[in-house]
Design a protein around this motif. Structure first.
Motif, PDB file in Angstrom:
ATOM      1  N   LEU A 114     -15.544   2.624 -19.043  1.00  0.00           N
ATOM      2  CA  LEU A 114     -15.656   4.015 -18.597  1.00  0.00           C
ATOM      3  C   LEU A 114     -14.987   4.954 -19.609  1.00  0.00           C
ATOM      4  O   LEU A 114     -15.540   6.001 -19.969  1.00  0.00           O
ATOM      5  N   ALA A 115     -13.798   4.556 -20.060  1.00  0.00           N
ATOM      6  CA  ALA A 115     -13.060   5.390 -21.008  1.00  0.00           C
ATOM      7  C   ALA A 115     -13.792   5.490 -22.347  1.00  0.00           C
ATOM      8  O   ALA A 115     -13.851   6.571 -22.957  1.00  0.00           O
ATOM      9  N   ASP A 116     -14.356   4.381 -22.808  1.00  0.00           N
ATOM     10  CA  ASP A 116     -15.109   4.402 -24.064  1.00  0.00           C
ATOM     11  C   ASP A 116     -16.268   5.400 -23.986  1.00  0.00           C
ATOM     12  O   ASP A 116     -16.538   6.146 -24.928  1.00  0.00           O
ATOM     13  N   ALA A 117     -16.935   5.397 -22.841  1.00  0.00           N
ATOM     14  CA  ALA A 117     -18.052   6.320 -22.658  1.00  0.00           C
ATOM     15  C   ALA A 117     -17.569   7.772 -22.663  1.00  0.00           C
ATOM     16  O   ALA A 117     -18.237   8.658 -23.226  1.00  0.00           O
ATOM     17  N   ALA A 118     -16.417   8.011 -22.039  1.00  0.00           N
ATOM     18  CA  ALA A 118     -15.869   9.372 -22.011  1.00  0.00           C
ATOM     19  C   ALA A 118     -15.460   9.821 -23.411  1.00  0.00           C
ATOM     20  O   ALA A 118     -15.657  10.976 -23.793  1.00  0.00           O
ATOM     21  N   VAL A 119     -14.897   8.889 -24.201  1.00  0.00           N
ATOM     22  CA  VAL A 119     -14.538   9.205 -25.589  1.00  0.00           C
ATOM     23  C   VAL A 119     -15.800   9.528 -26.399  1.00  0.00           C
ATOM     24  O   VAL A 119     -15.832  10.482 -27.182  1.00  0.00           O
ATOM     25  N   LYS A 120     -16.846   8.760 -26.154  1.00  0.00           N
ATOM     26  CA  LYS A 120     -18.122   9.037 -26.822  1.00  0.00           C
ATOM     27  C   LYS A 120     -18.628  10.426 -26.459  1.00  0.00           C
ATOM     28  O   LYS A 120     -19.265  11.117 -27.272  1.00  0.00           O
ATOM     29  N   GLY A 121     -18.296  10.854 -25.223  1.00  0.00           N
ATOM     30  CA  GLY A 121     -18.717  12.179 -24.769  1.00  0.00           C
ATOM     31  C   GLY A 121     -17.819  13.303 -25.245  1.00  0.00           C
ATOM     32  O   GLY A 121     -18.052  14.465 -24.893  1.00  0.00           O
ATOM     33  N   GLY A 122     -16.746  12.966 -25.980  1.00  0.00           N
ATOM     34  CA  GLY A 122     -15.899  14.004 -26.557  1.00  0.00           C
ATOM     35  C   GLY A 122     -14.493  14.094 -26.015  1.00  0.00           C
ATOM     36  O   GLY A 122     -13.690  14.909 -26.478  1.00  0.00           O
ATOM     37  N   MET A 123     -14.146  13.279 -25.022  1.00  0.00           N
ATOM     38  CA  MET A 123     -12.818  13.339 -24.426  1.00  0.00           C
ATOM     39  C   MET A 123     -11.822  12.562 -25.288  1.00  0.00           C
ATOM     40  O   MET A 123     -12.208  11.587 -25.958  1.00  0.00           O
ATOM     41  N   SER A 124     -10.556  12.944 -25.262  1.00  0.00           N
ATOM     42  CA  SER A 124      -9.542  12.192 -26.003  1.00  0.00           C
ATOM     43  C   SER A 124      -9.329  10.836 -25.332  1.00  0.00           C
ATOM     44  O   SER A 124      -9.574  10.674 -24.134  1.00  0.00           O
ATOM     45  N   ARG A 125      -8.862   9.851 -26.109  1.00  0.00           N
ATOM     46  CA  ARG A 125      -8.658   8.507 -25.571  1.00  0.00           C
ATOM     47  C   ARG A 125      -7.653   8.527 -24.412  1.00  0.00           C
ATOM     48  O   ARG A 125      -7.877   7.896 -23.380  1.00  0.00           O
ATOM     49  N   LYS A 126      -6.559   9.249 -24.567  1.00  0.00           N
ATOM     50  CA  LYS A 126      -5.530   9.306 -23.535  1.00  0.00           C
ATOM     51  C   LYS A 126      -6.084   9.901 -22.240  1.00  0.00           C
ATOM     52  O   LYS A 126      -5.860   9.379 -21.142  1.00  0.00           O
ATOM     53  N   GLN A 127      -6.826  10.990 -22.361  1.00  0.00           N
ATOM     54  CA  GLN A 127      -7.423  11.612 -21.175  1.00  0.00           C
ATOM     55  C   GLN A 127      -8.460  10.689 -20.541  1.00  0.00           C
ATOM     56  O   GLN A 127      -8.554  10.588 -19.313  1.00  0.00           O
ATOM     57  N   ALA A 128      -9.233  10.016 -21.376  1.00  0.00           N
ATOM     58  CA  ALA A 128     -10.292   9.139 -20.876  1.00  0.00           C
ATOM     59  C   ALA A 128      -9.722   8.005 -20.035  1.00  0.00           C
ATOM     60  O   ALA A 128     -10.239   7.690 -18.950  1.00  0.00           O
ATOM     61  N   TYR A 129      -8.644   7.372 -20.510  1.00  0.00           N
ATOM     62  CA  TYR A 129      -8.020   6.292 -19.739  1.00  0.00           C
ATOM     63  C   TYR A 129      -7.464   6.815 -18.420  1.00  0.00           C
ATOM     64  O   TYR A 129      -7.558   6.153 -17.380  1.00  0.00           O
ATOM     65  N   LYS A 130      -6.889   8.014 -18.444  1.00  0.00           N
ATOM     66  CA  LYS A 130      -6.328   8.592 -17.225  1.00  0.00           C
ATOM     67  C   LYS A 130      -7.428   8.878 -16.206  1.00  0.00           C
ATOM     68  O   LYS A 130      -7.295   8.551 -15.019  1.00  0.00           O
TER      69      LYS A 130
END
Length: 270
Positions: A186-202
């Motif tokens: 889920l986080a990888d997909a969010a990072v691909k969408g432009g979110m920072s890694r820290k925010q994506a994991y949260k």
């Protein structure tokens, strides 16, 4: 609770259970008798709590009314053999070793001994465990309730017949790894969408935790909760279709089944 509680083995899981019980303040530190071959594990606990630190597994068994065997599965027989003569008939032995059956434990310490087999999982480290409990015929309902109260300090418990422990291993013991993989994806997909890694994991971790809490507290079927998120022609149903096309649910079921089969194999079952 007045029982004296022993812990033999204070690795991640043993330490998590012990500290979860202590944090609940239902049992005082003076009621615990502990031993571990690692002085490091003992020292860190001694700095926090006024526990009774003993010199051997034998001493713990001698002093305890309930004794948790929290060593690695390949060391269980050695420990049971060592403590066998020190156990009182009234002592309840609680084993958290994966793959070690009640029969295997009884074969070493005697079939008249009270034994409870427990399968916890790693969320015990944050007091959010899911534990299965399987008593032998020597354990009374009152004794089972006492041990269950202790384990409820680190999460939730369910009493299961032993043949269901393999399923508990798959859906409880092993499944956290699958959940972590899902969070990472889920986080990888969010990072691909432009979110920072820290925010994506949260976002991913909180979404998984919140969804699980919603299901447990609403008592709604997971399918009903899924339907509540899937608005007509919305974003979610598009994602659901992709997961169905990729056999998401079948893959999860196959993974859990593989864990169940491996658990049976480790227990010597076909």
């Amino acid at each position: 609770m007045e029982q004296r509680i022993g812990f033999i083995g204070l690795g991640n899981m043993g330490s998590a259970i012990l500290q979860g019980i202590l944090a609940s303040e239902t049992v005082s530190a003076s009621q615990f008798y502990i031993y571990d071959v690692s002085s490091e594990a003992i020292e860190s606990l001694k700095q926090k709590y006024a526990l009774n630190v003993l010199e051997s597994a034998k001493e713990v068994a001698r002093e305890s009314d309930i004794v948790f065997i929290a060593v690695k599965p390949n060391n269980v027989n050695e420990v049971l053999t060592e403590i066998q003569k020190e156990l009182k008939k009234s002592t309840v032995v609680v084993s958290i070793a994966a793959g070690i059956t009640l029969k295997a434990i009884e074969a070493v310490i005697g079939y008249e001994q009270k034994v409870i087999r427990v399968m916890p999982n790693t969320p015990a480290l944050v007091n959010s465990a899911m534990c299965s409990m399987t008593p032998n015929t020597e354990v009374s309902p009152e004794e089972l309730l006492t041990v269950r109260a202790l384990l409820n300090c680190i999460g939730l418990t369910e009493v299961l017949p032993e043949y269901q422990v393999h399923a508990a291993t798959g859906v409880g013991g092993s499944a956290p790894a699958f959940v972590f993989m899902f969070i990472e994806a889920l986080a990888d997909a969010a990072v691909k969408g432009g979110m920072s890694r820290k925010q994506a994991y949260k976002f991913a971790a909180q979404t998984v935790m919140g969804s699980a809490k919603l299901m447990l507290e609403s008592d709604k079927h997971p399918g009903e909760l899924k339907d509540m998120v899937c608005s007509p022609s919305g974003t979610t149903i598009e994602g659901v279709q992709v997961l169905e096309e990729r056999a998401f649910r079948a893959a999860v079921m196959d993974a859990v089944e593989a864990c169940i089969n491996r658990s049976k194999n480790l227990s010597g079952e076909k």
